[in-house]
Design a protein around this motif. Structure first.
Motif, short mmCIF file in Angstrom:
data_model
loop_
_atom_site.label_atom_id
_atom_site.label_comp_id
_atom_site.label_asym_id
_atom_site.label_seq_id
_atom_site.Cartn_x
_atom_site.Cartn_y
_atom_site.Cartn_z
N VAL A 71 0.84 -1.19 0.00
CA VAL A 71 0.00 0.00 0.00
C VAL A 71 0.87 1.24 0.00
CG1 VAL A 71 -1.60 1.31 1.48
CG2 VAL A 71 -1.98 -1.11 1.10
N LYS A 72 0.42 2.26 -0.70
CA LYS A 72 1.09 3.55 -0.72
C LYS A 72 0.17 4.56 -0.04
CE LYS A 72 1.33 6.02 -4.55
NZ LYS A 72 1.77 6.52 -5.87
N VAL A 73 0.71 5.27 0.95
CA VAL A 73 -0.03 6.34 1.63
C VAL A 73 0.61 7.66 1.21
CG1 VAL A 73 -0.51 7.39 3.88
CG2 VAL A 73 -0.72 4.92 3.59
N SER A 74 -0.22 8.57 0.74
CA SER A 74 0.23 9.90 0.33
C SER A 74 -0.41 10.94 1.23
CB SER A 74 -0.16 10.18 -1.12
OG SER A 74 0.34 9.19 -1.98
N VAL A 75 0.41 11.81 1.80
CA VAL A 75 -0.08 12.87 2.69
C VAL A 75 0.31 14.22 2.10
CG1 VAL A 75 0.10 13.89 5.00
CG2 VAL A 75 0.08 11.40 4.73
N ARG A 76 -0.70 15.09 1.98
CA ARG A 76 -0.44 16.45 1.49
C ARG A 76 -0.10 17.33 2.68
NH1 ARG A 76 -3.78 13.93 -1.47
NH2 ARG A 76 -5.73 14.23 -0.38
N ALA A 77 1.09 17.93 2.63
CA ALA A 77 1.56 18.83 3.70
C ALA A 77 1.98 20.13 3.03
CB ALA A 77 2.72 18.19 4.45
N GLY A 78 1.05 21.07 2.95
CA GLY A 78 1.32 22.32 2.24
C GLY A 78 1.55 22.03 0.78
N GLU A 79 2.68 22.44 0.27
CA GLU A 79 3.03 22.21 -1.14
C GLU A 79 3.70 20.85 -1.35
OE1 GLU A 79 2.24 24.38 -3.67
OE2 GLU A 79 1.16 25.44 -2.08
N SER A 80 3.99 20.14 -0.27
CA SER A 80 4.71 18.87 -0.35
C SER A 80 3.75 17.69 -0.36
CB SER A 80 5.65 18.70 0.83
OG SER A 80 6.60 19.74 0.87
N ILE A 82 4.03 13.80 0.82
CA ILE A 82 4.86 12.83 1.53
C ILE A 82 4.29 11.44 1.21
CG2 ILE A 82 5.66 12.03 3.78
CD1 ILE A 82 5.09 14.98 4.73
N ILE A 83 5.14 10.56 0.71
CA ILE A 83 4.69 9.23 0.31
C ILE A 83 5.40 8.18 1.15
CG2 ILE A 83 4.62 7.56 -1.58
CD1 ILE A 83 4.43 9.96 -3.49
N ARG A 84 4.62 7.27 1.70
CA ARG A 84 5.16 6.15 2.49
C ARG A 84 4.51 4.88 1.99
NH1 ARG A 84 7.01 8.70 7.34
NH2 ARG A 84 7.94 10.61 6.57
N GLU A 85 5.24 3.78 2.07
CA GLU A 85 4.71 2.49 1.64
C GLU A 85 4.81 1.48 2.77
OE1 GLU A 85 6.66 1.24 -1.96
OE2 GLU A 85 5.72 2.84 -3.14
N GLY A 86 3.94 0.51 2.73
CA GLY A 86 3.96 -0.57 3.69
C GLY A 86 3.44 -1.83 3.05
N SER A 87 3.85 -2.96 3.58
CA SER A 87 3.35 -4.24 3.08
C SER A 87 2.77 -5.04 4.24
CB SER A 87 4.46 -5.02 2.38
OG SER A 87 5.51 -5.27 3.27
N ALA A 112 -0.98 -3.59 5.70
CA ALA A 112 -0.05 -2.77 4.92
C ALA A 112 -0.27 -1.29 5.20
CB ALA A 112 -0.23 -3.07 3.43
N THR A 113 -1.52 -0.87 5.32
CA THR A 113 -1.82 0.54 5.61
C THR A 113 -1.29 0.93 6.98
OG1 THR A 113 -3.79 0.44 4.23
CG2 THR A 113 -3.69 2.24 5.82
N LYS A 114 -1.50 0.07 7.97
CA LYS A 114 -1.00 0.37 9.31
C LYS A 114 0.52 0.48 9.32
CE LYS A 114 -2.74 -2.80 11.96
NZ LYS A 114 -3.31 -3.62 13.03
N ARG A 115 1.19 -0.37 8.56
CA ARG A 115 2.66 -0.32 8.50
C ARG A 115 3.15 0.95 7.81
NH1 ARG A 115 5.24 -5.94 9.06
NH2 ARG A 115 3.51 -7.09 9.96
N ALA A 116 2.45 1.37 6.76
CA ALA A 116 2.83 2.62 6.09
C ALA A 116 2.59 3.80 7.03
CB ALA A 116 2.03 2.79 4.80
N LEU A 117 1.46 3.83 7.71
CA LEU A 117 1.15 4.93 8.63
C LEU A 117 2.09 4.94 9.84
CD1 LEU A 117 -2.76 4.91 8.52
CD2 LEU A 117 -1.24 6.72 7.68
#
Length: 172
Positions: A71-80, A82-87, A112-117
């Protein structure tokens, strides 16, 4: 950042046995709820980028299967962004093959989501990997109650919910 820096509330930590060892974890719904609370409902996304069946076995007693998800988690932080992945892996067994597949897939995606977060810190269970769990708030004391007679005198203090109800029944 302030919310991410906080400690994980002990009330949300659960324990299960795995090969005679206690494993602490947070539930999937809680991780999603925390993500909504911290990042905002429109501030983050989750995408399953890989799903693979690891095994499937059917017999007269039903179907057992296991899936691996990435799973890929994408977080919008202002103009950035942030992408994190977990399996994660999910396994299920059911009389219905469709039910077994659905539960195994959901479990793998949730894991997978919990690991990415978790890469975002304590509020998402990163602190549970630390044997001292310094990032977890201390266990909160159970709430207690005090029962008073009609004249205001205490007839019981430090009571559990059940004991408080018993005291009220005695008063009535």
């Amino acid at each position: 950042i302030k919310a991410l820096s906080g400690k994980l509330d002990r009330r949300h930590v659960h324990t299960r046995k795995l090969h005679d060892k206690d494993i602490d974890y947070i539930e999937g719904w809680f991780a999603l709820s925390e993500a909504n609370a911290i990042f905002g409902f429109g501030g983050w996304d989750r995408q399953t980028i890989q799903l693979e069946k690891l095994f499937e076995k059917s017999s007269a007693s039903g179907t057992a299967c296991s899936y691996m998800a990435k799973v890929k988690v994408s977080v919008r932080a202002g103009e950035s962004l942030i992408i994190r992945e977990g399996s994660g892996i999910g396994t299920a067994q059911s009389l219905s093959p469709a039910d077994a597949f659905e539960r195994a897939i959901k479990a793998a995606e949730t894991d997978a989501t919990k690991r990415a977060l978790a890469t975002f810190g304590n509020r998402f269970s990163l602190c549970l990997y630390d044997k001292d769990q310094a990032g977890v708030d201390k266990k909160s004391e159970p709430k207690t109650y005090c029962a008073k007679a009609p004249d205001g005198s205490k007839i019981g203090s430090g009571l559990s919910k059940e004991a408080f109800c018993s005291a009220l029944r005695q008063l009535i």
